[in-house]
Scaffold this motif. Structure first.
Motif, short mmCIF file in Angstrom:
data_model
loop_
_atom_site.label_atom_id
_atom_site.label_comp_id
_atom_site.label_asym_id
_atom_site.label_seq_id
_atom_site.Cartn_x
_atom_site.Cartn_y
_atom_site.Cartn_z
N UNK A 43 40.41 38.00 56.87
CA UNK A 43 41.09 36.70 56.91
C UNK A 43 40.31 35.67 56.10
N UNK A 53 41.34 36.19 52.68
CA UNK A 53 42.66 35.65 52.44
C UNK A 53 42.60 34.14 52.17
N UNK A 76 41.04 33.35 48.92
CA UNK A 76 41.93 33.74 47.82
C UNK A 76 42.94 32.62 47.55
N UNK A 77 43.58 32.11 48.60
CA UNK A 77 44.62 31.10 48.35
C UNK A 77 44.00 29.82 47.79
N UNK A 94 43.35 30.29 44.14
CA UNK A 94 44.56 30.12 43.32
C UNK A 94 44.89 28.65 43.14
N UNK A 95 44.65 27.85 44.20
CA UNK A 95 44.99 26.43 44.11
C UNK A 95 44.09 25.71 43.10
N UNK A 151 45.22 25.26 39.50
CA UNK A 151 46.32 24.39 39.10
C UNK A 151 45.84 23.15 38.31
N UNK A 191 42.70 34.25 37.48
CA UNK A 191 43.76 34.63 38.42
C UNK A 191 43.56 36.06 38.92
N UNK A 192 43.08 36.92 38.04
CA UNK A 192 42.82 38.31 38.44
C UNK A 192 41.75 38.34 39.53
N UNK A 197 42.93 37.16 43.02
CA UNK A 197 43.77 38.12 43.73
C UNK A 197 42.87 39.14 44.43
N UNK A 198 42.89 39.15 45.76
CA UNK A 198 41.89 39.95 46.48
C UNK A 198 41.97 41.43 46.11
N UNK A 254 49.92 40.04 37.02
CA UNK A 254 49.14 38.88 36.56
C UNK A 254 48.96 38.94 35.05
N UNK A 281 51.24 31.17 41.14
CA UNK A 281 49.93 31.50 41.72
C UNK A 281 50.11 31.98 43.16
N UNK A 294 49.04 35.41 44.98
CA UNK A 294 48.25 35.44 46.21
C UNK A 294 48.89 36.38 47.23
N UNK A 328 48.61 40.08 46.18
CA UNK A 328 47.25 40.61 46.32
C UNK A 328 46.87 40.80 47.77
N UNK A 329 47.26 39.84 48.62
CA UNK A 329 46.85 39.91 50.01
C UNK A 329 47.53 41.07 50.74
N UNK A 374 45.78 44.14 49.73
CA UNK A 374 44.41 44.12 50.27
C UNK A 374 44.42 44.53 51.74
N UNK A 375 45.33 43.97 52.52
CA UNK A 375 45.40 44.32 53.94
C UNK A 375 45.72 45.79 54.12
#
Lengths: 554, 329
Positions: free
Chosen positions: A322, A325, A328-329, A332-333, A336, A378-379, A382-383, B26, B78, B82, B85-86, B89-90
């Motif tokens: 988590x 996660x 990661x988000x 990404x933000x 921008x 971006x790559x 991405x987890x 991507x 984006x 996300x 990818x998540x 990943x999970x």
């Protein structure tokens, strides 16, 4: 002022009655070593950073030579590890982080806001001495056996297992951090307190915004890495247990603390460079920047969000899923605001009057490299993909595109742009253009193949590697040769221009901004009378329906 | 050299496709934007090049519509990246309950691999085709990272912790195994191979390689030799709690909390007995720090697992995987 626009280059007449140039007022070594003039301190930084970059470049050359062949045949494994560690430590702490703010920012920021100096001139000189002391520690660690932890100093390797000069190298970074903090502090106070009358926040040149955002990161982030380094040193020297699991410590804690600073450190490098690019794009398209406030505030947004993404360095470190996660988000933000900048710069070119002097070529080069560097981020955000590319050459390529491609393109672009102002001499234009093109081509040839090798699985920090990666490594090493040439050329022609360059007029580019209203090189006190600013930044054209051009100072 | 020049890595696990799909998505978006923006810059640079020294273009202040467009569209793209990818990943993170276990111990500069039946390998890992395999990993010294590019997987091994990862190989072959986290002088020598074998070949290899005891037997021997058995008696009459039917269950602690008896808990209890005391018992147990190796610990854990008949093959890992066969397709 309109004369400036119509005859950009041959507008020679300089104001006669201005004070003596900062270069000639005060002679002898001591007048430099004890100077409180922000311009001279900027030049002290320029010389020290250039020297450090040569040293860092030397280690890069060793690395690329070693990696031409898959076997570890040129250097021993130990020497190779020391070479990439020194390359990283020197380039990150002593070149990339200080380059744009400490050289160009120091020199230009007070002038761009119509001030006679930074708010705290003595602190400014002190920060340079601290920088030099930090550099001495790091150089001493190199002579006294070298250090092999990588610039990241990961525990428990650095704290317990490494058998090299970890403490001196880390202390070098620790000490130089204070120089960075002081510079940031100085910039913040200066921007708040010393803007010329009429120069409101949203009239500031974007380079000032870039440096302001940088300064925020410097004073908020650097203390954390300083503490982290101190904890490693305490563990190593006195047997404290912060990171050693056998005695109750947590090795991952180090990574959290380290990246809390070291990820924002990337923004320390790129934000001021982005500021330079805004100056270049407007000047060489003779047009006010598109979406001024979006570019200005996106710098601040990057600085703020930059503090919230450190955990993306820990996707495979045993951080919770988590946690991964969330980071990661957020990562990404943070992409921008960078995208917003690129779009606005592109839009600035639309219906501009674009010319291709060397600084603008550097700006174009910046666009290309920063685009690739940013998009490959971006790559990494991405987890799922990052689990694969983490600690491979993909990452090496990605961060070089941003930290070197982006940041150094901006720095060199700015150095060319302001060189006439700084030295009073023009650099040779053709040579400048050639170097911009060589750097761009050489850079791509060096680092683009590393994306491919990285996705194929080549891990970073490998002294020897499986044969199937050789092709990409040969390309990389060949590119590094071109890149080295591209970086060396400016050192040669800039030095040459000091003696034989054409004398520079006050405003060789027909640029807007207070720095172009004073002679080249500037007088010691910058402005005889403090200017009063009555217009927006980049007011190249008269406002519609106004007809008469507003002057910079009364 | 150029003959077998690769642009894309081998793919040999069911989890790899999801990673590649994210990568290509991507890549597609990136190429679109990189080419689009570059062409725009190039076009503007040529179309609006300076034609006379005194031209002054009309200023354009900006456009809120454009700003919102190029904020919102990249943001949505984006976020789609996300989510993509998540999800993968999970899926790649949670091992199915029926996964077979393999134990990994990293040390400067080699990988030690133990199979439950006692087969031990160094820098080579043999695994069967089409069966989920869960790796339980740790390290004797610094942080290393177990990286198998063909499976698109890597996970750090951290001193003092067990980390896990899982895969299901779907292509027979020999694949690179790397240490991805810098770990000192011979870091680049800490490499090896993963062999994916047909089930039958794997069984043959396994039976041909057995030397002596299984991990469970070795663990039992250690359990007796270190004297664990004198206190942790099966019938719960010893000075310590019985270890029968403990693994994978919740354990009530003295301080009123409960904890899951998983690999990490047992490891901690052996090395730092005082840190989690079972309710009703006193702090009497000495530490075994320094008397047992990481591999020995894994053997003891394996033995204690075998005392819990109800525990599934995946051990405590079962609790991590809500739905058994979700694995990566």
């Amino acid at each position: 002022m309109s004369a400036t626009l119509t005859h950009p280059v041959d507008q020679v007449p300089m104001p006669e009655n201005q004070g003596e140039s900062y270069l000639t007022k005060g002679k002898g070594v001591m007048s430099w070593l004890l100077t409180k003039d922000h311009k001279r301190i900027g030049l002290l930084y320029l010389m020290s950073i250039t020297a450090m970059s040569l040293l860092g470049g030397f280690f890069a050359a060793l690395i690329r030579l070693e990696l031409i062949t898959p076997g570890g045949d040129l250097l021993s494994a130990e020497s190779y590890n020391k070479a990439f560690t020194m390359h990283g430590v020197i380039m990150v702490f002593f070149v990339l982080i200080p380059a744009t703010p400490a050289v160009l920012g120091n020199f230009m920021l007070p002038i761009m806001i119509g001030a006679r100096d930074l708010a705290l001139p003595r602190i400014n000189l002190l920060s340079w001495y601290i920088f030099i002391i930090g550099a001495c520690f790091t150089l001493y660690s190199m002579i006294s056996g070298g250090v092999d932890t990588g610039w990241t100093f990961y525990t428990p390797y650095s704290s317990t297992y490494a058998n090299s000069a970890v403490i001196t190298a880390a202390l070098g970074a620790f000490i130089s951090g204070f120089s960075s903090i002081l510079t940031g502090l100085n910039f913040i106070v200066t921007v708040h307190k010393m803007r010329a009358p009429g120069l409101t926040w949203f009239r500031l040149p974007l380079f000032v915004w870039g440096n302001y955002a940088t300064a925020l990161v410097q004073i908020l982030g650097t203390p954390v890495v300083a503490m982290t380094i101190l904890l490693v040193a305490m563990e190593r020297l006195f047997g404290f247990s912060f990171f050693n699991p056998n005695t109750g410590g947590d090795p991952i804690l180090f990574q959290h603390m380290f990246w809390f600073y070291s990820h924002p450190a990337v923004y320390l490098m790129i934000l001021p460079a982005m500021g330079v690019i805004s100056e270049l794009v407007t000047c060489f398209s003779r047009k006010r920047v598109f979406g001024y406030s979006f570019i200005a505030l996106s710098s601040v947004a990057i600085a703020v969000f930059g503090f919230l993404v450190w955990g993306h360095h820990l996707f495979v470190s045993g951080q919770s899923v988590y946690g991964g996660m969330v980071f990661s988000v957020l990562t990404f933000i943070v992409a921008i605001p960078s995208a917003i900048k690129v779009f606005n710069w592109t839009a600035t070119l639309y219906k501009g009057s674009i010319s291709y002097e060397a600084p603008m070529l550097y700006a174009f080069g910046f666009f290309g490299l920063f685009l690739i560097g940013g998009l490959t981020g971006l790559f990494c955000a991405n987890v799922a993909v990052d689990v694969h590319i983490h600690d491979t050459y993909f990452i090496v390529a990605h961060f070089h595109y941003i930290m070197v491609g982006g940041a150094i393109m901006g720095y060199l672009g700015g150095l060319h742009f302001w060189w006439p102002k700084i030295t009073g001499r023009m650099y040779p234009e053709t040579a400048g253009r050639i170097s911009a093109i060589l750097v761009f081509l050489g850079f791509n040839l060096t680092f683009f193949p590393q994306f491919l090798a990285g996705y194929l699985g080549m891990p970073r920090r490998y002294h020897a590697y499986p044969e199937e990666f050789q092709f990409w490594n040969i390309m990389s090493s060949a590119g590094a040769t071109v890149l080295a040439l591209g970086y060396t050329l400016p050192m040669i022609y800039f030095t040459w221009s000091l003696f034989a360059g054409k004398k520079a007029p006050a405003n060789p580019w027909g640029a807007k901004g207070l720095e172009w209203t004073i002679p080249s090189p500037p007088p010691l006190e910058n402005f005889e009378t403090i200017p009063i600013v009555t217009e927006e930044a980049y007011a190249y054209a008269p406002e519609e329906d106004e007809g008469d051009e507003v002057k910079h100072h009364v | 050299m150029a003959k077998d020049l690769q642009l894309f890595p081998d793919s040999a696990s069911i989890g790899a496709a999801g990673v590649d799909a994210n990568y290509l998505y991507i890549l597609g978006v990136s190429v679109f934007f990189a080419v689009g923006i570059s062409l725009a810059i190039l076009y503007f640079a040529l179309r609006y090049r300076r034609k006379s020294q005194d031209e002054i273009p009309k200023p354009i202040h900006g456009s809120l519509v454009l700003e919102l467009t190029w904020t919102i569209i990249p943001f949505l793209l984006a976020m789609s990246m996300f989510v993509g990818g998540t999800v993968v990943f999970f899926r790649n993170y949670h091992a199915p309950a029926n996964a077979m276990e393999v134990f990994i111990v990293g040390k400067q500069w080699m990988w030690k691999i133990q199979h439950p039946n006692g087969v031990r390998e160094i820098n080579e890992m043999h695994v069967p085709l089409n069966r989920p395999v869960k790796l339980i990993m740790t390290t004797e010294d610094v942080i290393h990272s177990y990286f198998i590019p063909a499976f698109r997987l890597k996970r750090d091994v951290v001193p003092g912790q067990y980390t896990t990862m899982w895969f299901q190989a779907n292509k027979v072959g020999k694949y690179h195994l790397f240490c991805a986290e810098y770990c000192g002088t011979q870091h680049s020598g800490m490499i090896g191979w993963v062999h994916v074998m047909e089930e039958a070949d794997y069984e043959a290899w396994l039976s041909g390689s057995i030397r002596g005891e299984t991990m469970q037997q070795a663990g039992e021997r250690l359990f007796n030799r270190l004297g664990c058995a004198t206190c942790h008696k099966a019938d719960n009459t010893g000075r310590g709690p019985t270890l029968v039917d403990v693994f994978g269950k919740a354990v009530k602690l003295q301080n009123g909390t409960t904890t899951l008896a998983d690999e990490a808990y047992i490891r901690e209890s052996v090395l730092k007995p005082a840190s989690k005391i079972v309710s009703g018992y006193a702090v009497e147990m000495p530490t075994f720090q320094g008397q047992i190796s990481e591999e020995g610990l894994l053997q003891v854990i394996s033995y204690i697992k075998s005392l819990s008949k109800s525990a599934p093959a995946g051990g405590a890992a079962a609790s991590e995987a809500p739905a058994g066969k979700k694995g990566g397709n």
